[in-house]
Write a protein that holds these residues in place. Structure first.
Motif, PDB file in Angstrom:
ATOM      1  N   GLN A 140       0.826  -1.200   0.000  1.00 31.00           N
ATOM      2  CA  GLN A 140       0.000   0.000   0.000  1.00 31.00           C
ATOM      3  C   GLN A 140       0.868   1.261   0.000  1.00 31.00           C
ATOM      4  O   GLN A 140       0.588   2.230  -0.712  1.00 31.00           O
ATOM      5  CB  GLN A 140      -0.932  -0.005   1.212  1.00 31.00           C
ATOM      6  CG  GLN A 140      -1.968  -1.119   1.185  1.00 31.00           C
ATOM      7  CD  GLN A 140      -2.689  -1.294   2.521  1.00 31.00           C
ATOM      8  OE1 GLN A 140      -2.397  -0.591   3.494  1.00 31.00           O
ATOM      9  NE2 GLN A 140      -3.637  -2.220   2.570  1.00 31.00           N
ATOM     10  N   ASN A 170       1.061   4.215  -2.799  1.00 36.44           N
ATOM     11  CA  ASN A 170       0.764   5.597  -2.436  1.00 36.44           C
ATOM     12  C   ASN A 170       1.913   6.550  -2.764  1.00 36.44           C
ATOM     13  O   ASN A 170       1.708   7.768  -2.853  1.00 36.44           O
ATOM     14  CB  ASN A 170       0.441   5.706  -0.937  1.00 36.44           C
ATOM     15  CG  ASN A 170      -0.890   5.059  -0.590  1.00 36.44           C
ATOM     16  OD1 ASN A 170      -1.774   4.961  -1.440  1.00 36.44           O
ATOM     17  ND2 ASN A 170      -1.035   4.614   0.649  1.00 36.44           N
ATOM     18  N   SER A 171       3.119   6.015  -2.917  1.00 36.92           N
ATOM     19  CA  SER A 171       4.277   6.866  -3.185  1.00 36.92           C
ATOM     20  C   SER A 171       4.503   7.109  -4.673  1.00 36.92           C
ATOM     21  O   SER A 171       5.421   7.826  -5.055  1.00 36.92           O
ATOM     22  CB  SER A 171       5.545   6.239  -2.576  1.00 36.92           C
ATOM     23  OG  SER A 171       5.851   5.010  -3.209  1.00 36.92           O
ATOM     24  N   ARG A 200       1.215  10.818  -9.413  1.00 35.84           N
ATOM     25  CA  ARG A 200       0.015  10.718 -10.234  1.00 35.84           C
ATOM     26  C   ARG A 200      -0.241  12.036 -10.971  1.00 35.84           C
ATOM     27  O   ARG A 200       0.029  13.112 -10.435  1.00 35.84           O
ATOM     28  CB  ARG A 200      -1.205  10.370  -9.375  1.00 35.84           C
ATOM     29  CG  ARG A 200      -1.169   8.947  -8.820  1.00 35.84           C
ATOM     30  CD  ARG A 200      -2.333   8.711  -7.868  1.00 35.84           C
ATOM     31  NE  ARG A 200      -2.430   7.318  -7.475  1.00 35.84           N
ATOM     32  CZ  ARG A 200      -1.684   6.762  -6.538  1.00 35.84           C
ATOM     33  NH1 ARG A 200      -0.789   7.487  -5.894  1.00 35.84           N
ATOM     34  NH2 ARG A 200      -1.812   5.474  -6.232  1.00 35.84           N
ATOM     35  N   THR A 219       3.521  10.953  -0.958  1.00 31.68           N
ATOM     36  CA  THR A 219       3.508  10.322   0.362  1.00 31.68           C
ATOM     37  C   THR A 219       4.650   9.322   0.431  1.00 31.68           C
ATOM     38  O   THR A 219       4.498   8.156   0.040  1.00 31.68           O
ATOM     39  CB  THR A 219       2.166   9.605   0.608  1.00 31.68           C
ATOM     40  OG1 THR A 219       1.090  10.515   0.356  1.00 31.68           O
ATOM     41  CG2 THR A 219       2.074   9.087   2.039  1.00 31.68           C
TER      42      THR A 219
END
Length: 338
Positions: A260, A264-265, A268, A279
């Protein structure tokens, strides 16, 4: 069901340190590759990806050993346990290059600077297929042409320093495919390349895989590349495979906190009004010397609780081809059953 080409069961790899203590770099890894499919091995640097791949070819350092587990490779006439073969044995040399090949991470340091590209590819063909020099050179030129090297016959007489990074990588691919292997190991083959050349190399690997029907173990830390080329994914952290399964299942619903965090890193594309800070995963991968007794991700996990530092989590089945090692999954399941 397609018969597996490579099956790694409960494999651990240790290194003997100068003080003669064994340091566990890879812990009880289970992986399966089938013909025509690509398994991506992902994770941060220092997680054991390259060591795992090199174990398949028995290219580990002299102070390394495989104390437990097996590496079963289907030769067509039966399974061979590579873990039991000596790195310099005739049996291992017969597999290396002919049945299993590897594209190394940095072609400039992997290719000999004092031999031409053609001579280096010729050598593999002569060694394994027993062709004469003229026949080997014709196949070399054909391979270089097949992997998109312009002016293949002239380029065969060039030295590595005379080629661009993209052409050197194509030459490495030609060398790896010289004897039409059943398994191709690609160790971050696009890391040092610009995005245009990277896309060309990925397209080339997919096309060659379709042509030869080979299995591919693709090592990378780029999740965008994984989404483009892989069928299955195994996420490694500090020598542990913490989550694995079909690439779409894992990307759609990652279950391990480390997977996860990796997702998330990833940057985008967003409209200006929606832009957010990346993140990052806090902290760094610990040294194998400081491996936690329990879950390897404990020191960086925002969800760590009582059993994580002291008890290694069991593999939890999430879907038909999706498993993960995390106490949270067991905890949630127990609560649901209570």
């Amino acid at each position: 069901m397609t018969k597996p080409l490579l099956t790694i069961n409960d494999m651990s790899i240790t290194f003997t340190s100068p003080d003669e203590a064994d340091i566990e770099a890879v812990r009880q890894v289970d992986l399966t590759l089938t013909p025509g499919k690509t398994l991506a091995l992902v994770g941060e640097s220092g997680c054991g990806k390259s060591v795992t791949a090199r174990a398949v070819l028995r290219l580990l350092d002299k102070n390394a050993k495989i104390p437990t587990g097996e590496i079963l490779f289907d030769t067509g006439s039966g399974a061979v346990d590579i873990a039991k073969l000596k790195s310099d044995s005739l049996a291992m040399r017969a597999l290396r290059g002919a049945e299993i090949s590897m594209i190394f991470q940095e072609p400039m340091s992997s290719l000999s600077p004092v031999h031409t590209i053609g001579d280096q590819v010729d050598e593999i063909i002569i060694l394994h297929d027993r062709l004469n020099k003229k026949q080997a050179r014709e196949r070399t030129v054909s391979l270089l042409d097949q992997v998109g090297v312009p002016g293949a016959r002239d380029r065969a007489n060039a030295y590595p320093f005379e080629l661009s990074g993209g052409l050197r990588q194509r030459a490495m691919i030609a060398m790896a495919l010289a004897c039409t292997p059943k398994l191709l190991i690609a160790d971050e083959p696009t890391t040092a390349l610009d995005v245009t050349t990277q896309a060309q190399i990925l397209d080339l690997l997919r096309q060659l895989q379709d042509d030869f029907g080979m299995a591919m173990l693709f090592i990378t830390h780029d999740l965008g590349v994984v989404a483009e080329i892989a069928d299955d994914i195994a996420v490694m952290y500090l020598g542990d495979v913490v989550e694995q399964g079909d690439v779409f299942d894992v990307f759609r619903a990652p279950k391990h906190p480390y997977t996860q965090a990796l997702m998330n890193s990833v940057p985008r594309l967003m409209r200006k009004a929606e832009r957010q800070r990346l993140t990052p995963i806090k902290g760094t991968v610990p040294s194998p010397k400081d491996r936690p007794v329990g879950c390897a991700f404990t020191s960086r996990c925002p969800h760590a609780f009582a059993p994580c530092p002291t008890v290694r989590p069991e593999r939890t089945q999430i879907g038909a081809d999706h498993v993960a090692r995390c106490h949270l999954l067991t905890h949630v399941r127990e609560e649901a059953m209570a």
